[in-house]
Design a protein around this motif. Structure first.
Motif, PDB file in Angstrom:
ATOM      1  N   LEU A 206       0.829  -1.193   0.000  1.00 44.19           N
ATOM      2  CA  LEU A 206       0.000   0.000   0.000  1.00 44.19           C
ATOM      3  C   LEU A 206       0.867   1.248   0.000  1.00 44.19           C
ATOM      4  O   LEU A 206       2.061   1.203   0.323  1.00 44.19           O
ATOM      5  CB  LEU A 206      -0.903   0.039   1.243  1.00 44.19           C
ATOM      6  N   THR A 207       0.258   2.376  -0.349  1.00 46.32           N
ATOM      7  CA  THR A 207       0.913   3.658  -0.169  1.00 46.32           C
ATOM      8  C   THR A 207       0.752   4.104   1.283  1.00 46.32           C
ATOM      9  O   THR A 207      -0.033   3.526   2.052  1.00 46.32           O
ATOM     10  CB  THR A 207       0.314   4.727  -1.093  1.00 46.32           C
ATOM     11  N   ALA A 208       1.469   5.159   1.645  1.00 43.97           N
ATOM     12  CA  ALA A 208       1.348   5.687   3.001  1.00 43.97           C
ATOM     13  C   ALA A 208      -0.066   6.159   3.295  1.00 43.97           C
ATOM     14  O   ALA A 208      -0.493   6.192   4.454  1.00 43.97           O
ATOM     15  CB  ALA A 208       2.336   6.835   3.195  1.00 43.97           C
ATOM     16  N   GLU A 209      -0.811   6.505   2.246  1.00 44.57           N
ATOM     17  CA  GLU A 209      -2.196   6.962   2.402  1.00 44.57           C
ATOM     18  C   GLU A 209      -3.187   5.803   2.417  1.00 44.57           C
ATOM     19  O   GLU A 209      -4.403   6.018   2.513  1.00 44.57           O
ATOM     20  CB  GLU A 209      -2.569   7.934   1.279  1.00 44.57           C
ATOM     21  N   GLY A 210      -2.708   4.574   2.293  1.00 45.37           N
ATOM     22  CA  GLY A 210      -3.593   3.422   2.320  1.00 45.37           C
ATOM     23  C   GLY A 210      -4.138   3.018   0.975  1.00 45.37           C
ATOM     24  O   GLY A 210      -5.033   2.170   0.884  1.00 45.37           O
ATOM     25  N   GLU A 211      -3.592   3.590  -0.112  1.00 38.63           N
ATOM     26  CA  GLU A 211      -4.023   3.199  -1.451  1.00 38.63           C
ATOM     27  C   GLU A 211      -3.388   1.857  -1.813  1.00 38.63           C
ATOM     28  O   GLU A 211      -2.267   1.555  -1.410  1.00 38.63           O
ATOM     29  CB  GLU A 211      -3.603   4.257  -2.467  1.00 38.63           C
ATOM     30  N   ILE A 212      -4.103   1.068  -2.606  1.00 41.43           N
ATOM     31  CA  ILE A 212      -3.653  -0.285  -2.938  1.00 41.43           C
ATOM     32  C   ILE A 212      -2.714  -0.267  -4.128  1.00 41.43           C
ATOM     33  O   ILE A 212      -3.029   0.291  -5.181  1.00 41.43           O
ATOM     34  CB  ILE A 212      -4.856  -1.190  -3.253  1.00 41.43           C
ATOM     35  N   ILE A 213      -1.546  -0.872  -3.971  1.00 38.94           N
ATOM     36  CA  ILE A 213      -0.647  -1.165  -5.084  1.00 38.94           C
ATOM     37  C   ILE A 213      -0.821  -2.614  -5.515  1.00 38.94           C
ATOM     38  O   ILE A 213      -1.003  -2.921  -6.685  1.00 38.94           O
ATOM     39  CB  ILE A 213       0.808  -0.863  -4.706  1.00 38.94           C
ATOM     40  N   GLU A 214      -0.789  -3.519  -4.543  1.00 37.87           N
ATOM     41  CA  GLU A 214      -0.998  -4.933  -4.852  1.00 37.87           C
ATOM     42  C   GLU A 214      -1.398  -5.659  -3.577  1.00 37.87           C
ATOM     43  O   GLU A 214      -0.950  -5.303  -2.476  1.00 37.87           O
ATOM     44  CB  GLU A 214       0.263  -5.563  -5.454  1.00 37.87           C
ATOM     45  N   ILE A 215      -2.246  -6.670  -3.729  1.00 35.52           N
ATOM     46  CA  ILE A 215      -2.638  -7.530  -2.615  1.00 35.52           C
ATOM     47  C   ILE A 215      -2.509  -8.976  -3.066  1.00 35.52           C
ATOM     48  O   ILE A 215      -2.996  -9.351  -4.132  1.00 35.52           O
ATOM     49  CB  ILE A 215      -4.086  -7.265  -2.157  1.00 35.52           C
ATOM     50  N   GLN A 216      -1.839  -9.782  -2.251  1.00 41.71           N
ATOM     51  CA  GLN A 216      -1.761 -11.223  -2.469  1.00 41.71           C
ATOM     52  C   GLN A 216      -2.462 -11.894  -1.298  1.00 41.71           C
ATOM     53  O   GLN A 216      -2.020 -11.761  -0.162  1.00 41.71           O
ATOM     54  CB  GLN A 216      -0.305 -11.690  -2.528  1.00 41.71           C
ATOM     55  N   ALA A 217      -3.560 -12.583  -1.563  1.00 41.26           N
ATOM     56  CA  ALA A 217      -4.341 -13.181  -0.478  1.00 41.26           C
ATOM     57  C   ALA A 217      -4.681 -14.624  -0.810  1.00 41.26           C
ATOM     58  O   ALA A 217      -5.035 -14.946  -1.946  1.00 41.26           O
ATOM     59  CB  ALA A 217      -5.619 -12.383  -0.234  1.00 41.26           C
ATOM     60  N   THR A 218      -4.588 -15.489   0.198  1.00 37.02           N
ATOM     61  CA  THR A 218      -4.873 -16.905   0.026  1.00 37.02           C
ATOM     62  C   THR A 218      -5.621 -17.439   1.237  1.00 37.02           C
ATOM     63  O   THR A 218      -5.231 -17.172   2.380  1.00 37.02           O
ATOM     64  CB  THR A 218      -3.571 -17.715  -0.137  1.00 37.02           C
ATOM     65  N   ALA A 219      -6.682 -18.172   0.977  1.00 35.68           N
ATOM     66  CA  ALA A 219      -7.366 -18.908   2.032  1.00 35.68           C
ATOM     67  C   ALA A 219      -6.737 -20.290   2.119  1.00 35.68           C
ATOM     68  O   ALA A 219      -6.899 -21.113   1.221  1.00 35.68           O
ATOM     69  CB  ALA A 219      -8.856 -19.012   1.733  1.00 35.68           C
ATOM     70  N   GLU A 220      -5.983 -20.531   3.174  1.00 30.89           N
ATOM     71  CA  GLU A 220      -5.291 -21.804   3.314  1.00 30.89           C
ATOM     72  C   GLU A 220      -6.245 -22.908   3.762  1.00 30.89           C
ATOM     73  O   GLU A 220      -6.009 -24.096   3.510  1.00 30.89           O
ATOM     74  CB  GLU A 220      -4.154 -21.670   4.333  1.00 30.89           C
ATOM     75  N   ASP A 221      -7.314 -22.527   4.442  1.00 27.89           N
ATOM     76  CA  ASP A 221      -8.250 -23.509   4.986  1.00 27.89           C
ATOM     77  C   ASP A 221      -9.664 -22.949   4.832  1.00 27.89           C
ATOM     78  O   ASP A 221     -10.127 -22.186   5.666  1.00 27.89           O
ATOM     79  CB  ASP A 221      -7.936 -23.796   6.452  1.00 27.89           C
ATOM     80  N   GLY A 222     -10.350 -23.304   3.753  1.00 31.21           N
ATOM     81  CA  GLY A 222     -11.692 -22.789   3.523  1.00 31.21           C
ATOM     82  C   GLY A 222     -11.665 -21.548   2.658  1.00 31.21           C
ATOM     83  O   GLY A 222     -11.000 -21.521   1.615  1.00 31.21           O
ATOM     84  N   VAL A 223     -12.356 -20.504   3.097  1.00 32.27           N
ATOM     85  CA  VAL A 223     -12.477 -19.275   2.315  1.00 32.27           C
ATOM     86  C   VAL A 223     -12.260 -18.070   3.220  1.00 32.27           C
ATOM     87  O   VAL A 223     -12.300 -18.184   4.447  1.00 32.27           O
ATOM     88  CB  VAL A 223     -13.867 -19.171   1.639  1.00 32.27           C
ATOM     89  N   ILE A 224     -12.050 -16.913   2.601  1.00 25.62           N
ATOM     90  CA  ILE A 224     -12.007 -15.646   3.321  1.00 25.62           C
ATOM     91  C   ILE A 224     -13.344 -14.951   3.092  1.00 25.62           C
ATOM     92  O   ILE A 224     -13.719 -14.666   1.950  1.00 25.62           O
ATOM     93  CB  ILE A 224     -10.857 -14.747   2.826  1.00 25.62           C
TER      94      ILE A 224
END
Length: 253
Positions: A206-224
Protein backbone atom coordinates in the motif's frame (compact mmCIF):
# COMPACT_ATOMS: atom_id res chain seq x y z
CA UNK A 1 -9.21 -3.32 17.35
CA UNK A 2 -9.93 -4.61 20.84
CA UNK A 3 -10.17 -8.36 20.16
CA UNK A 4 -7.47 -10.28 22.00
CA UNK A 5 -5.87 -13.59 21.22
CA UNK A 6 -2.75 -15.35 22.42
CA UNK A 7 0.19 -14.91 20.05
CA UNK A 8 3.45 -16.82 20.31
CA UNK A 9 5.43 -13.64 21.00
CA UNK A 10 2.87 -11.99 23.26
CA UNK A 11 1.81 -9.25 20.83
CA UNK A 12 -1.75 -8.00 20.52
CA UNK A 13 -3.53 -8.83 17.22
CA UNK A 14 -2.99 -5.31 15.83
CA UNK A 15 0.65 -4.94 16.92
CA UNK A 16 3.67 -4.89 14.60
CA UNK A 17 6.85 -6.69 15.45
CA UNK A 18 9.75 -4.38 16.44
CA UNK A 19 11.06 -2.71 13.27
CA UNK A 20 14.26 -0.82 12.56
CA UNK A 21 15.99 0.44 9.42
CA UNK A 22 19.73 1.05 9.21
CA UNK A 23 20.51 3.26 6.21
CA UNK A 24 23.85 3.09 4.44
CA UNK A 25 24.49 -0.45 5.62
CA UNK A 26 26.40 -1.25 2.41
CA UNK A 27 28.83 1.58 1.75
CA UNK A 28 29.43 0.69 -1.92
CA UNK A 29 25.77 1.01 -2.91
CA UNK A 30 24.09 4.30 -3.78
CA UNK A 31 21.27 3.27 -1.46
CA UNK A 32 21.07 0.51 1.13
CA UNK A 33 19.19 -0.53 4.22
CA UNK A 34 19.34 -3.30 6.81
CA UNK A 35 15.74 -4.13 7.71
CA UNK A 36 15.09 -5.73 11.09
CA UNK A 37 11.56 -7.01 11.58
CA UNK A 38 11.26 -9.14 14.70
CA UNK A 39 13.73 -11.95 14.01
CA UNK A 40 13.72 -11.34 10.24
CA UNK A 41 16.74 -9.54 8.76
CA UNK A 42 17.02 -8.39 5.15
CA UNK A 43 19.79 -6.40 3.46
CA UNK A 44 18.40 -4.28 0.64
CA UNK A 45 20.66 -2.40 -1.79
CA UNK A 46 19.85 -0.07 -4.68
CA UNK A 47 22.61 0.22 -7.28
CA UNK A 48 22.56 2.51 -10.32
CA UNK A 49 23.44 1.00 -13.69
CA UNK A 50 23.94 3.67 -16.41
CA UNK A 51 22.17 1.55 -19.01
CA UNK A 52 18.73 0.17 -19.74
CA UNK A 53 17.33 -3.32 -20.35
CA UNK A 54 17.06 -4.22 -24.06
CA UNK A 55 13.31 -3.63 -24.28
CA UNK A 56 13.79 0.03 -23.29
CA UNK A 57 16.97 0.96 -25.17
CA UNK A 58 15.10 2.23 -28.21
CA UNK A 59 12.13 3.65 -26.30
CA UNK A 60 11.02 7.17 -27.19
CA UNK A 61 10.76 9.21 -25.07
CA UNK A 62 13.57 7.89 -22.91
CA UNK A 63 12.83 6.69 -19.41
CA UNK A 64 14.56 4.91 -16.58
CA UNK A 65 13.78 1.53 -15.03
CA UNK A 66 13.58 -0.09 -11.60
CA UNK A 67 13.99 -3.84 -11.18
CA UNK A 68 14.71 -6.26 -8.35
CA UNK A 69 16.30 -9.54 -7.35
CA UNK A 70 15.59 -11.51 -4.17
CA UNK A 71 17.30 -14.41 -2.50
CA UNK A 72 17.53 -16.20 0.82
CA UNK A 73 21.10 -16.87 1.93
CA UNK A 74 22.05 -20.44 2.92
CA UNK A 75 21.98 -19.84 6.67
CA UNK A 76 18.83 -17.73 6.76
CA UNK A 77 16.41 -20.58 7.60
CA UNK A 78 16.28 -23.50 9.99
CA UNK A 79 17.60 -25.80 7.26
CA UNK A 80 20.41 -24.75 4.94
CA UNK A 81 19.03 -23.16 1.78
CA UNK A 82 20.81 -24.00 -1.46
CA UNK A 83 22.36 -21.08 -3.31
CA UNK A 84 20.58 -20.10 -6.51
CA UNK A 85 23.68 -20.37 -8.68
CA UNK A 86 22.26 -20.39 -12.19
CA UNK A 87 18.76 -18.97 -11.89
CA UNK A 88 16.28 -18.03 -9.21
CA UNK A 89 13.75 -20.62 -8.09
CA UNK A 90 10.06 -20.02 -8.74
CA UNK A 91 9.43 -18.54 -5.29
CA UNK A 92 12.31 -16.09 -5.59
CA UNK A 93 11.21 -15.10 -9.10
CA UNK A 94 7.68 -14.39 -7.89
CA UNK A 95 8.93 -12.31 -4.96
CA UNK A 96 11.48 -10.29 -6.94
CA UNK A 97 8.85 -9.47 -9.55
CA UNK A 98 6.57 -8.29 -6.75
CA UNK A 99 9.34 -6.09 -5.33
CA UNK A 100 10.03 -4.60 -8.76
CA UNK A 101 6.36 -3.84 -9.45
CA UNK A 102 5.94 -2.30 -6.01
CA UNK A 103 8.92 0.03 -6.34
CA UNK A 104 8.02 1.06 -9.87
CA UNK A 105 4.82 2.39 -8.32
CA UNK A 106 7.06 4.60 -6.17
CA UNK A 107 9.17 6.18 -8.93
CA UNK A 108 8.20 8.40 -11.86
CA UNK A 109 10.10 6.40 -14.46
CA UNK A 110 9.70 9.09 -17.13
CA UNK A 111 11.56 11.55 -14.87
CA UNK A 112 14.54 9.19 -14.47
CA UNK A 113 17.56 9.53 -16.76
CA UNK A 114 18.15 6.43 -18.95
CA UNK A 115 19.50 4.32 -16.06
CA UNK A 116 18.40 1.20 -14.22
CA UNK A 117 18.06 1.10 -10.45
CA UNK A 118 18.80 -2.49 -9.44
CA UNK A 119 17.31 -3.54 -6.13
CA UNK A 120 18.81 -6.57 -4.39
CA UNK A 121 17.04 -8.02 -1.36
CA UNK A 122 19.12 -10.63 0.46
CA UNK A 123 17.51 -12.40 3.41
CA UNK A 124 20.12 -13.18 6.05
CA UNK A 125 17.63 -14.41 8.69
CA UNK A 126 14.03 -15.43 8.05
CA UNK A 127 11.16 -15.54 10.53
CA UNK A 128 8.28 -14.62 8.24
CA UNK A 129 7.53 -11.47 6.26
CA UNK A 130 10.69 -11.43 4.16
CA UNK A 131 8.96 -10.12 1.02
CA UNK A 132 7.12 -7.38 2.88
CA UNK A 133 10.26 -6.37 4.78
CA UNK A 134 12.15 -6.27 1.46
CA UNK A 135 9.62 -3.89 -0.09
CA UNK A 136 9.46 -1.64 2.95
CA UNK A 137 13.26 -1.40 3.18
CA UNK A 138 13.61 -0.99 -0.59
CA UNK A 139 11.64 2.25 -0.37
CA UNK A 140 14.43 3.70 1.79
CA UNK A 141 17.23 2.27 -0.38
CA UNK A 142 15.69 3.60 -3.62
CA UNK A 143 15.03 6.98 -2.00
CA UNK A 144 18.72 7.27 -1.16
CA UNK A 145 19.76 6.12 -4.65
CA UNK A 146 17.56 8.87 -6.12
CA UNK A 147 19.13 11.37 -3.73
CA UNK A 148 22.55 10.23 -4.92
CA UNK A 149 21.52 10.90 -8.53
CA UNK A 150 20.22 14.32 -7.56
CA UNK A 151 23.44 15.29 -5.77
CA UNK A 152 25.95 13.71 -8.16
CA UNK A 153 24.27 13.29 -11.52
CA UNK A 154 25.20 10.30 -13.65
CA UNK A 155 27.44 9.60 -16.63
CA UNK A 156 25.58 7.91 -19.48
CA UNK A 157 27.54 7.14 -22.66
CA UNK A 158 30.31 9.52 -21.58
CA UNK A 159 27.82 12.33 -21.01
CA UNK A 160 27.31 13.87 -17.57
CA UNK A 161 23.60 14.25 -16.84
CA UNK A 162 22.19 16.41 -14.05
CA UNK A 163 19.14 14.99 -12.29
CA UNK A 164 16.01 16.17 -10.55
CA UNK A 165 16.43 19.93 -10.25
CA UNK A 166 12.76 20.15 -9.22
CA UNK A 167 12.87 17.44 -6.56
CA UNK A 168 13.05 13.67 -6.38
CA UNK A 169 10.78 11.77 -8.81
CA UNK A 170 8.84 9.98 -6.07
CA UNK A 171 5.17 9.49 -6.82
CA UNK A 172 4.16 7.49 -3.76
CA UNK A 173 5.58 6.31 -0.46
CA UNK A 174 5.37 2.52 -0.44
CA UNK A 175 5.41 -0.09 2.32
CA UNK A 176 4.17 -3.66 2.77
CA UNK A 177 2.82 -5.82 5.57
CA UNK A 178 1.27 -9.24 6.09
CA UNK A 179 -2.06 -9.95 7.77
CA UNK A 180 -3.45 -13.38 8.56
CA UNK A 181 -6.38 -15.08 10.24
CA UNK A 182 -5.63 -17.48 13.07
CA UNK A 183 -8.45 -19.13 15.04
CA UNK A 184 -10.83 -16.72 13.35
CA UNK A 185 -8.93 -13.62 14.51
CA UNK A 186 -7.14 -11.23 12.10
CA UNK A 187 -3.47 -10.79 13.06
CA UNK A 188 -1.08 -8.10 11.87
CA UNK A 189 2.49 -8.85 10.74
CA UNK A 190 2.79 -12.62 10.91
CA UNK A 191 5.95 -14.33 12.06
CA UNK A 192 6.80 -17.79 10.72
CA UNK A 193 4.91 -19.92 13.30
CA UNK A 194 1.77 -17.85 12.66
CA UNK A 195 2.17 -17.76 8.89
CA UNK A 196 2.68 -21.52 8.67
CA UNK A 197 -0.51 -22.30 10.60
CA UNK A 198 -2.83 -19.44 9.56
CA UNK A 199 -6.26 -20.19 8.11
CA UNK A 200 -5.74 -17.31 5.65
CA UNK A 201 -2.97 -14.87 4.95
CA UNK A 202 -2.36 -11.87 2.74
CA UNK A 203 0.43 -9.49 1.79
CA UNK A 204 -0.69 -5.89 1.37
CA UNK A 205 1.46 -3.43 -0.60
CA UNK A 206 0.00 0.00 0.00
CA UNK A 207 0.91 3.66 -0.17
CA UNK A 208 1.35 5.69 3.00
CA UNK A 209 -2.20 6.96 2.40
CA UNK A 210 -3.59 3.42 2.32
CA UNK A 211 -4.02 3.20 -1.45
CA UNK A 212 -3.65 -0.29 -2.94
CA UNK A 213 -0.65 -1.16 -5.08
CA UNK A 214 -1.00 -4.93 -4.85
CA UNK A 215 -2.64 -7.53 -2.62
CA UNK A 216 -1.76 -11.22 -2.47
CA UNK A 217 -4.34 -13.18 -0.48
CA UNK A 218 -4.87 -16.91 0.03
CA UNK A 219 -7.37 -18.91 2.03
CA UNK A 220 -5.29 -21.80 3.31
CA UNK A 221 -8.25 -23.51 4.99
CA UNK A 222 -11.69 -22.79 3.52
CA UNK A 223 -12.48 -19.27 2.31
CA UNK A 224 -12.01 -15.65 3.32
CA UNK A 225 -15.32 -13.98 4.04
CA UNK A 226 -15.79 -10.38 2.81
CA UNK A 227 -16.05 -9.03 6.37
CA UNK A 228 -12.86 -10.89 7.29
CA UNK A 229 -11.04 -9.42 4.30
CA UNK A 230 -12.24 -5.92 5.24
CA UNK A 231 -10.89 -6.42 8.76
CA UNK A 232 -7.56 -7.62 7.32
CA UNK A 233 -7.39 -4.59 5.05
CA UNK A 234 -8.04 -2.19 7.92
CA UNK A 235 -5.31 -3.88 9.98
CA UNK A 236 -2.94 -3.57 7.03
CA UNK A 237 -3.68 0.14 6.64
CA UNK A 238 -2.93 0.66 10.34
CA UNK A 239 0.37 -1.20 10.06
CA UNK A 240 1.38 0.57 6.85
CA UNK A 241 0.72 3.92 8.50
CA UNK A 242 3.09 3.04 11.34
CA UNK A 243 5.75 1.75 8.94
CA UNK A 244 5.47 4.87 6.77
CA UNK A 245 6.11 7.05 9.81
CA UNK A 246 9.21 5.00 10.62
CA UNK A 247 10.42 5.21 7.00
CA UNK A 248 10.03 8.99 7.05
CA UNK A 249 11.81 9.32 10.38
CA UNK A 250 14.67 7.14 9.10
CA UNK A 251 15.08 9.14 5.90
CA UNK A 252 15.12 12.45 7.76
CA UNK A 253 17.63 11.29 10.38
Amino acid sequence: MTTRTQRVDGRSPDQLRPYSFERGFIKTAEGSCLVSCGDTRVIVTAKIDPSLPPFLRDADPKQGWVTAEYSMLPGSGQDRIRRERNKANSRSLEIQRLIGRSLRAMVDLMALPPVTINIDADVIQADGGTRTASITGAYIAVHDALRHLQENGVVVRDQQIECFKNGLPIRKQVAAISVGIKDGVPLLDLNYPEDSTAEADANFILTAEGEIIEIQATAEDGVIQPDQFQAMFELARKGIGELAELQTTTIRA
